[in-house]
Enzyme design. Structure first.
Site, short mmCIF file in Angstrom:
data_model
loop_
_atom_site.label_atom_id
_atom_site.label_comp_id
_atom_site.label_asym_id
_atom_site.label_seq_id
_atom_site.Cartn_x
_atom_site.Cartn_y
_atom_site.Cartn_z
CG ASP A 68 35.20 23.43 36.90
OD1 ASP A 68 35.18 23.71 35.87
OD2 ASP A 68 35.86 23.65 37.66
CG ASN A 137 39.77 30.17 47.27
OD1 ASN A 137 40.04 29.63 46.15
ND2 ASN A 137 38.69 29.85 47.54
CG HIS A 139 39.01 27.29 43.38
ND1 HIS A 139 38.89 28.83 43.69
CD2 HIS A 139 39.12 27.40 42.38
CE1 HIS A 139 38.20 29.49 42.62
NE2 HIS A 139 38.69 28.52 41.79
CD GLU A 144 35.67 27.25 46.35
OE1 GLU A 144 36.68 27.68 46.54
OE2 GLU A 144 34.88 27.91 45.82
#
Length: 243
Positions: A68, A137, A139, A144
């Site tokens: 990313d 979370n 990811h 996400e």
């Protein structure tokens, strides 16, 4: 299949992570690596640099694809992932920079740039080893939690808690970009082998949920349970809730 490796020190963590990469390069010098950023793999990269300097491994024929990049950060920005990779690994090994690929965060048309990154991944073939971290979370990359997940490289709006977690690298959370470009879940799961790395007690709950809970797009890392060859490298704190 999930193979959990718990280690008791940072030194062991880095040796195991780098050992997996080194073993691959020794058996397949033309391997394709999927690389990750963040604080967790830094020691692994340092160990790989040491192995290269000792003449034990070479990256000369290797190609790499990063997961990313932030949208809006130039490659030389202090917090861009291109600069991170150059400073933490690429500048210190014999890899051909033309064979290192990071999504283009400054593209005039990010959506088109994402399509181009997907095309490059498809042309390269299967990633031999994909390095991953995991967000609080769930990811992976910047995929996400959502009702639906995308298979290929795409533009994503970062969750508030993801930006807050990354704010430590910036002067303030307001400086953290709101969007990023990330390799999709489908591309990640196509890898021959995956190395998921996590450190610290703050990752214990999400690791437990991701690796033993239900498969759900609300915890993207849970989809790793469907992969045939995943190594989970954790310290004692992060792996505290894993058997």
């Amino acid at each position: 299949m999930l193979n959990i490796v718990k280690v008791s020190s940072d030194e062991q963590f880095n040796e195991v992570g780098a050992g997996l990469v080194a073993g691959l390069l020794q058996s397949n010098p033309r391997a394709i690596l999927g690389l990750a950023t963040g604080s967790t793999p830094v020691g692994v990269y340092s160990q790989l640099i040491e192995l290269f300097q000792k003449g034990l491994i070479s990256f000369a024929q290797t190609r790499s694809f990063n997961l990313d990049e932030y949208i809006g950060l130039a490659p030389d920005h202090p917090e861009s992932y291109r600069r991170f990779m150059n400073e933490k690994l690429f500048n210190h090994i014999d890899i051909d920079m033309r064979n290192t690929h990071v999504p283009d965060g400054t593209a005039a048309d990010p959506e088109q740039a994402a399509l181009e990154y997907t095309r490059m991944l498809d042309e390269a073939g299967q990633i031999d080893l994909q390095l991953l971290g995991i967000g609080h979370n769930g990811h992976i990359g910047f995929n996400e939690p959502a009702d639906e997940l995308q298979a290929h490289t795409h533009v994503v709006e970062l969750k508030k808690d993801t930006r807050a977690a990354n704010a430590r690298f910036f002067n303030s959370v307001d400086e953290v970009p709101t969007h990023a470009m990330t390799m999709g879940i489908g591309s990640i799961l196509k890898s021959r082998q995956i190395l998921l790395m996590a450190k610290g007690a703050s990752k214990a709950d999400i690791l437990k949920r991701a690796l033993t809970g239900p498969l759900t797009t609300q915890c993207p890392a849970s989809l790793l349970q469907t992969h045939p060859n995943v190594v989970i490298l954790v310290d004692q704190a992060a792996g505290g809730r894993l058997s």
